[in-house]
Enzyme design. Structure first.
Site, PDB file in Angstrom:
ATOM      1  N   ASN A   1      48.723 -86.911  53.336  1.00 45.65           N
ATOM      2  CA  ASN A   1      47.277 -87.123  53.476  1.00 45.65           C
ATOM      3  C   ASN A   1      46.944 -88.597  53.296  1.00 45.65           C
ATOM      4  O   ASN A   1      47.832 -89.419  53.100  1.00 45.65           O
ATOM      5  CB  ASN A   1      46.502 -86.235  52.491  1.00 45.65           C
ATOM      6  CG  ASN A   1      46.891 -86.549  51.052  1.00 45.65           C
ATOM      7  OD1 ASN A   1      46.725 -87.660  50.587  1.00 45.65           O
ATOM      8  ND2 ASN A   1      47.437 -85.549  50.352  1.00 45.65           N
TER       9      ASN A   1
ATOM     10  N   ASP B   1      49.275 -75.500  41.334  1.00 48.77           N
ATOM     11  CA  ASP B   1      48.296 -76.506  40.922  1.00 48.77           C
ATOM     12  C   ASP B   1      48.810 -77.201  39.645  1.00 48.77           C
ATOM     13  O   ASP B   1      48.902 -76.568  38.581  1.00 48.77           O
ATOM     14  CB  ASP B   1      46.942 -75.835  40.674  1.00 48.77           C
ATOM     15  CG  ASP B   1      45.843 -76.866  40.523  1.00 48.77           C
ATOM     16  OD1 ASP B   1      46.000 -77.798  39.705  1.00 48.77           O
ATOM     17  OD2 ASP B   1      44.831 -76.757  41.237  1.00 48.77           O
TER      18      ASP B   1
ATOM     19  N   LYS C   1      39.540 -75.179  36.778  1.00 44.17           N
ATOM     20  CA  LYS C   1      40.808 -75.763  36.296  1.00 44.17           C
ATOM     21  C   LYS C   1      40.849 -75.869  34.774  1.00 44.17           C
ATOM     22  O   LYS C   1      41.841 -76.318  34.207  1.00 44.17           O
ATOM     23  CB  LYS C   1      41.024 -77.129  36.938  1.00 44.17           C
ATOM     24  CG  LYS C   1      40.976 -77.065  38.470  1.00 44.17           C
ATOM     25  CD  LYS C   1      41.918 -78.003  39.158  1.00 44.17           C
ATOM     26  CE  LYS C   1      41.811 -77.826  40.672  1.00 44.17           C
ATOM     27  NZ  LYS C   1      42.875 -78.444  41.423  1.00 44.17           N
TER      28      LYS C   1
ATOM     29  N   LYS D   1      66.646 -81.673  62.335  1.00 44.76           N
ATOM     30  CA  LYS D   1      65.475 -82.064  63.111  1.00 44.76           C
ATOM     31  C   LYS D   1      65.174 -80.978  64.154  1.00 44.76           C
ATOM     32  O   LYS D   1      66.080 -80.534  64.885  1.00 44.76           O
ATOM     33  CB  LYS D   1      65.741 -83.403  63.808  1.00 44.76           C
ATOM     34  CG  LYS D   1      64.513 -83.921  64.519  1.00 44.76           C
ATOM     35  CD  LYS D   1      64.772 -85.240  65.212  1.00 44.76           C
ATOM     36  CE  LYS D   1      63.543 -85.632  66.014  1.00 44.76           C
ATOM     37  NZ  LYS D   1      63.790 -86.703  66.954  1.00 44.76           N
TER      38      LYS D   1
END
Ligand code: CTP
Length: 435
Positions: A233, A331, A370, A312
């Site tokens: 990201n 998490d 959380k 690959k």
């Protein structure tokens, strides 16, 4: 905004104050080839907002001229105890007294082995050593950046002198390792100007986290699809790295678990590089027990390809695309927050929330989900890759806005906020000032 405030890593706050604004540093040069780095250091200190008064020994003048240092510092350089020019606004012909009285710190860079030996014996036969001896020891800190050949550095006399220098109240900033001007390789190089600048800035920072062991995650994670492809990201890791630096400046012992980013490691911290969310979880789990603060800034991938290919994946020309099946990553923050240490209050957990909308509602929901005492919200698309950010702190008391500023400045403010919350959670008898 000035160019200086835009420097990456500069902690300029929202009001434009620089890292060393208002600080006056006496920069002392003793004789060594590292004097060439002192020129750059002088510029760096000034760029960071300090005023710099240069004092040089006779030996230092063999390596660099006072003309250069005067041009860079914007002030006449002092080299002799017999210099009768006014100093520190006084005309009493006592530069060795006046120059230190107006200083916030004396920084000797480079400090040669010979000059160190002189300091230790309280000798005072030149302006710089005289000034160090005559400084008000409780008011004017002495920081030293050694620079010497590796054999000189390793010599028992030198090592003994370091111990004594420390005992005498000086702050020894350490040395670098590598190729030396003499052609040998080893320990003893003077630290680079940017490293010294970071150490000087850290020296002046309020020590609100002394005794704390802070564990920070930063950056993105990388989830492999096959040996050459993966999913990641846009997190740059800048906020987490700034937090690691700010925590160290505040006196904490810091471990940074970093996903794949190309950022330089802040001074004085332990860095562990990881790739995937699973690697990050392992690295954090191993170290969380020893930590007293856990700050999860990493943008951990929520999912990973369930069965990454060991080879690959080839396109066969049929037009068929690979069908990726994902599995959820554990998490990390929630796992640590559920540990006995976190539940008992021994480990203070801080989460981050990168949202695209409804920041307050989403961040508060995340904090409760959380089970962390403090959650820091930001708008993801506004911050990824940037040097600046704005934060919203959410805890049981409500929310606090930290307006847009450099990430380093926000990180410093966040460390103060964390320290305040930890102090108010501590049992009454542990609070400062309690009998
Ligand atoms: N986090 C973590 N481990 C994960 C996912 C998130 O430790 N596997 C931490 C992040 O480091 C951050 C906080 O959880 O401190 C919130 O991350 P964020 O991506 O905003 O939230 P998610 O829990 O992934 O929720 P969503 O993406 O649905 O908003």
């Amino acid at each position: 905004m000035t160019n200086q405030e835009n420097l990456p890593g500069n902690g300029a706050d929202g009001n434009g104050a620089l890292d060393l604004s208002g600080k006056h540093i006496v920069l002392g040069l003793s004789g060594g080839i590292a004097c060439y780095k002192a020129a750059e250091l002088c510029r760096a200190l000034i760029k960071a907002g300090a005023t710099v008064q240069v004092v040089m020994t006779e030996a230092a003048e063999q390596f660099i001229t006072p003309v250069t240092m005067q041009a860079l510092s914007g002030r006449p350089v002092y080299t002799s105890q017999w210099d009768s020019r006014p100093s520190g606004g006084m005309s009493n012909n006592m530069a060795h007294i006046n120059l230190s009285r107006e200083a916030d710190a004396i920084l000797i860079a480079p400090m040669s082995a010979d000059f160190m030996a002189k300091l230790l014996h309280g000798r005072a036969d030149d302006l710089l050593s005289l000034m160090c001896l005559a400084r008000p020891i409780d008011k004017v800190p002495l920081l030293v950046a050694p620079a010497m050949n590796r054999e000189m550095y390793a010599h028992p006399a030198t090592q003994r002198n370091f111990v004594q220098l420390d005992a005498d109240g000086a702050t020894v900033l350490g040395v670098g390792s590598g190729f030396q001007a003499c052609g040998e390789t080893g320990d003893g190089r003077m630290l680079e100007p940017d490293q010294l600048l970071e150490d000087v800035i850290a020296f002046f920072a309020p020590k609100v986290l002394v005794g704390q062991r802070v564990l920070v995650t930063a950056g993105p994670t990388y989830e492999a699809i096959d040996p050459v492809r993966g999913i990641t990201n846009l997190s740059s890791g800048k906020m987490g790295f700034a937090i690691a630096r700010a925590a160290r400046e505040a006196g904490a012992d810091v471990t940074l678990v970093a996903g794949p980013v190309g950022l330089p490691t802040p001074r004085g911290i332990t860095r562990i590089d990881v790739k995937s969310a699973q690697n990050m979880l392992e690295a954090v789990t191993e170290r969380a027990q020893a930590a007293t603060v856990f700050i999860a800034t990493a943008a951990v991938a929520d999912w990973r390809p369930a069965a990454p290919s060991t080879q690959k994946i080839k396109k066969d020309g049929s037009g068929q695309t690979p069908q990726l099946v994902f599995t959820e990553n554990k998490d990390i923050l929630a796992t640590v927050a559920q540990s006995a240490a976190a539940q008992s209050g021994q480990l203070f957990c801080v989460g981050f929330a990168a949202e695209s909308h409804d920041l307050v509602a989403n961040a508060e929901a995340k904090r409760l989900r959380k089970k962390v005492p403090l959650l820091v919200g930001n708008i993801g698309p506004d911050t990824f890759g940037q040097d600046h950010n704005a934060l919203l702190l959410i805890d049981e008391r409500g929310s606090t806005e930290l307006p847009r500023a450099s990430k380093l400045s926000l990180a410093r403010r966040l460390m103060r906020e964390v320290a305040d919350r930890m102090a108010s959670r501590a049992p009454a008898k542990l609070k400062a000032g309690a009998p």
